[in-house]
Design a protein around this motif. Structure first.
Motif, PDB file in Angstrom:
ATOM      1  N   LEU A   9      49.701 -99.138   7.904  1.00 47.75           N
ATOM      2  CA  LEU A   9      48.566-100.057   7.873  1.00 47.75           C
ATOM      3  C   LEU A   9      47.381 -99.473   7.106  1.00 47.75           C
ATOM      4  CD1 LEU A   9      48.692-101.427  11.536  1.00 47.75           C
ATOM      5  CD2 LEU A   9      49.374-102.603   9.440  1.00 47.75           C
ATOM      6  N   GLU A  10      47.122 -98.185   7.272  1.00 48.64           N
ATOM      7  CA  GLU A  10      45.992 -97.580   6.572  1.00 48.64           C
ATOM      8  C   GLU A  10      46.276 -97.473   5.070  1.00 48.64           C
ATOM      9  OE1 GLU A  10      42.234 -95.816   5.937  1.00 48.64           O
ATOM     10  OE2 GLU A  10      43.085 -97.175   7.444  1.00 48.64           O
TER      11      GLU A  10
ATOM     12  N   ARG B 264      45.751-100.895   3.773  1.00 51.35           N
ATOM     13  CA  ARG B 264      44.323-101.230   3.712  1.00 51.35           C
ATOM     14  C   ARG B 264      43.675-100.644   2.469  1.00 51.35           C
ATOM     15  NH1 ARG B 264      39.374 -99.334   4.750  1.00 51.35           N
ATOM     16  NH2 ARG B 264      40.175 -97.225   5.070  1.00 51.35           N
ATOM     17  N   GLN B 265      44.097 -99.446   2.113  1.00 51.51           N
ATOM     18  CA  GLN B 265      43.511 -98.789   0.952  1.00 51.51           C
ATOM     19  C   GLN B 265      44.036 -99.350  -0.368  1.00 51.51           C
ATOM     20  OE1 GLN B 265      43.524 -94.467   1.304  1.00 51.51           O
ATOM     21  NE2 GLN B 265      43.066 -94.582   3.492  1.00 51.51           N
TER      22      GLN B 265
ATOM     23  N   LEU C 258      43.962-102.665  -0.861  1.00 50.79           N
ATOM     24  CA  LEU C 258      43.230-103.914  -1.064  1.00 50.79           C
ATOM     25  C   LEU C 258      42.091-103.723  -2.062  1.00 50.79           C
ATOM     26  CD1 LEU C 258      42.998-105.215   2.613  1.00 50.79           C
ATOM     27  CD2 LEU C 258      44.693-105.802   0.862  1.00 50.79           C
TER      28      LEU C 258
ATOM     29  N   ALA D 262      49.883-105.108   3.273  1.00 54.56           N
ATOM     30  CA  ALA D 262      48.756-105.492   2.423  1.00 54.56           C
ATOM     31  C   ALA D 262      48.750-106.998   2.167  1.00 54.56           C
ATOM     32  CB  ALA D 262      48.821-104.730   1.101  1.00 54.56           C
TER      33      ALA D 262
ATOM     34  N   PHE E 257      47.283-108.533   5.206  1.00 49.77           N
ATOM     35  CA  PHE E 257      45.827-108.363   5.206  1.00 49.77           C
ATOM     36  C   PHE E 257      45.162-109.330   4.236  1.00 49.77           C
ATOM     37  CE2 PHE E 257      46.264-103.600   6.468  1.00 49.77           C
ATOM     38  CZ  PHE E 257      46.362-103.968   7.809  1.00 49.77           C
TER      39      PHE E 257
ATOM     40  N   VAL F 225      41.871-107.787   7.479  1.00 52.97           N
ATOM     41  CA  VAL F 225      42.348-106.491   7.962  1.00 52.97           C
ATOM     42  C   VAL F 225      42.257-106.467   9.487  1.00 52.97           C
ATOM     43  CG1 VAL F 225      42.064-103.993   7.867  1.00 52.97           C
ATOM     44  CG2 VAL F 225      41.626-105.378   5.833  1.00 52.97           C
TER      45      VAL F 225
ATOM     46  N   GLY G  56      48.485-107.553   9.912  1.00 49.71           N
ATOM     47  CA  GLY G  56      49.317-106.488   9.378  1.00 49.71           C
ATOM     48  C   GLY G  56      50.714-106.471   9.956  1.00 49.71           C
TER      49      GLY G  56
ATOM     50  N   TYR H 162      42.654 -95.656  10.902  1.00 53.79           N
ATOM     51  CA  TYR H 162      42.877 -97.092  10.736  1.00 53.79           C
ATOM     52  C   TYR H 162      41.961 -97.906  11.637  1.00 53.79           C
ATOM     53  CZ  TYR H 162      44.823-101.697  11.343  1.00 53.79           C
ATOM     54  OH  TYR H 162      44.949-103.058  11.460  1.00 53.79           O
TER      55      TYR H 162
ATOM     56  N   ARG I 299      38.760 -98.200  10.316  1.00 51.10           N
ATOM     57  CA  ARG I 299      38.779 -98.809   8.981  1.00 51.10           C
ATOM     58  C   ARG I 299      38.028 -97.908   8.004  1.00 51.10           C
ATOM     59  NH1 ARG I 299      41.393-101.389  12.301  1.00 51.10           N
ATOM     60  NH2 ARG I 299      41.443-103.665  12.492  1.00 51.10           N
TER      61      ARG I 299
END
Length: 519
Positions: free
Chosen positions: A31-32, A35-36, A38, A67, A70, A75, A80, A455, A458
């Motif tokens: 998930l992290e 997120r990065q 995006l 992603a 998200f 997010v 996710g 995560y 965020r």
């Protein structure tokens, strides 16, 4: 086969999906990393990054899925996880399809329903981890190989071979090593059926489809980061010893994973052994045995051992269990039916006992609310008790009631009750950090860091391994907050002067987070 059950199954897989906090490192990593991705260009989607470092130990398909979730829903944990839960639904569909081809509609129904109501499947197919898509595409690939081997039409058989290649490619892009499960199955199935399945697969041109889908990402990685980096990451992905253990660990894990159907699975394996001894196994059973062995043997031989590695084993195991239950239902008055009644009775009795114990324990737990303490144990106990009564009249009705009960219990137990009873809650830790320090820059000090905390905050959190590195980072930002993470009972690393303790440590299960900053 009627597919009306897909919508209720999808609803069950999605209900309460966002309630459990992201606490597993495996899930937080996916998930992290997603997120990065995006807001970045396609190059960063091709080369994933995690906390400022390139992340190539796993191929990117799982990151792309999270992603994408998200991008649609924002997010959050629910968005996710949804793509991975849908992989679970698709796995049920593929399993039902191939079970019907091998046996009949009854075996397909019982197998899929029992898999949906089993702990291992419901728990891990709803997490944003690489295992869910890997299990789906391994199942799709092996099912397509079986369909191609049993199809009398040459063109249809070739189409299934290419579908198997697509499944292999996606399994490789999801996790890497699971691509070998279908390959090993091809070998075992060829030996079991004394057929030329491997040559038929090669002759169909399916390997070319596999290479066309798999090679572009690997070629891009090698072109941008070099062969040395690629080989290093590949070695890290092949399974070393960071989760090592004995092969016997899989025995209790599998017993726990198939709950509450352990009695039915044991009886199925006993019956299968008897059939093999009499050498009366049909082609269908031989293919299922090859399927089981193609996954079980490599898992036993690899260095790493984890419970969620067993996910690809669930479809063939539950198809076998569904076949056995279907036989017991059809022969309700014969010996097999009597054994089935005994299995149902034992299973229901164990569940009644578990429901009573759960009710007592949950009543004493201060975090449990009304549903957790009363409704969940009551549903388990009532469903099992009703099965005890109904099995005297109809094994079919008793089995059906038990299946329905557990398909309803799993969302309540795994999705709702468990999060309310968890001692480890990174969401709470992240919320407390925000209340104390706002959006101050953070850094982990020492050998440990928490990806679930990254995560849930965020936020990318760098790590400082030495005092000099930490002091250099503090010189750049005077508001730096240091997090020293360690297990309870151990002494966390203490930053050098002029850092001082900032507030009380936060405890989350066996993890202790201690904070420091310069006054």
């Amino acid at each position: 086969m009627r597919w009306f059950w897909i919508l209720p199954a999808a609803c069950l897989m999605l209900v309460f999906i966002g309630d459990p906090p992201v606490q597993r490192t495996q899930e937080a990593r996916v998930l992290e990393t997603a997120r990065q991705m995006l807001g970045r260009g396609w190059q960063d989607w091709m080369i994933p990054h995690l906390n400022g470092s390139v992340r190539l130990q796993k191929p990117p398909l799982a990151y792309w899925m999270a992603a994408a979730g998200f991008s649609v829903g924002g997010v959050n944990d629910t968005a996710g996880r949804v793509p991975f839960a849908l992989c679970g639904v698709a796995t049920l569909v593929v399993t039902a399809w191939i079970a019907r081809k091998l046996f009949d509609t009854s075996a397909a129904f019982y197998g899929v329903a029992m898999m949906l109501g089993s702990y291992l499947f419901f728990r891990y197919m709803r997490l944003a981890e690489t295992d869910a898509p890997a299990a789906l595409f391994v199942t799709l690939s092996i099912a397509a190989i079986i369909a191609g081997a049993t199809s009398p039409k040459p063109l249809k058989s070739i189409a299934f071979q290419h579908l198997a290649a697509v499944g292999m490619a996606l399994a490789s892009l999801a996790k890497g090593p699971p691509i070998f499960f279908p390959v090993i199955f091809l070998l075992f199935a060829s030996l079991a059926l004394r057929s030329n399945l491997i040559w038929r697969f090669v002759r169909s041109g399916a390997p070319l489809t596999l290479l066309i889908l798999v090679l572009p990402w690997y070629a891009y990685v090698i072109q941008t980061h070099g062969m040395a980096t690629f080989l290093k990451e590949l070695r890290n992905n092949q399974g070393g010893g960071d989760h090592g253990g004995s092969v016997f660990m899989y025995v209790p894990w599998l017993a726990m994973g198939v709950l509450p159907w352990i009695v039915f699975c044991l009886l199925t394996l006993v019956g299968l052994i008897q059939i093999l001894r009499r050498q009366t196994a049909s082609h269908e059973l031989k293919l299922l045995i090859a399927w089981l062995l193609a996954i079980a043997l490599p898992l036993c031989m690899t260095g790493n051992k984890q419970v969620h590695y067993l996910l690809p084993l669930m479809p063939p195991l539950m198809i076998l269990a569904g076949w056995w239950v279907a036989l017991a239902v059809d022969n309700g008055k014969g010996p097999l039916g009597q054994v089935g009644r005994i299995a149902l009775c034992v299973t229901a009795g164990l569940i009644v006992l578990a429901g009573i114990v759960a009710a007592v324990l949950l009543q004493r737990h201060p975090e449990g609310d009304g549903i957790t303490r009363i409704v969940l144990p009551a549903i388990v106990t009532i469903g099992a008790a009703a099965s005890l009564v109904l099995q005297r009249q109809s094994f079919y009705r008793g089995m059906l009631l038990l299946i329905v009960t557990f398909c309803l219990v799993m969302p309540l137990a795994v999705g709702y009750a468990a999060p309310h009873l968890m001692a480890q809650d990174p969401r709470r830790v992240a919320r407390t950090i925000r209340e104390r320090f706002g959006h101050s820059p953070l850094v982990f000090y020492g050998p440990n860091l928490s990806l679930p905390l990254c995560y849930n905050l965020r936020q990318t959190i760098e790590s400082a391994a030495s005092p000099d590195e930490l002091l250099a980072m503090q010189a750049k930002d005077k508001n730096l907050v240091v997090i020293a993470q360690e297990k309870s009972g151990r002494t966390p690393p203490v930053p050098p002067a002029p850092f001082e303790r900032a507030g009380e440590p936060i405890t989350s299960d066996d993890q202790v987070f201690t904070f420091y900053r310069v006054p």
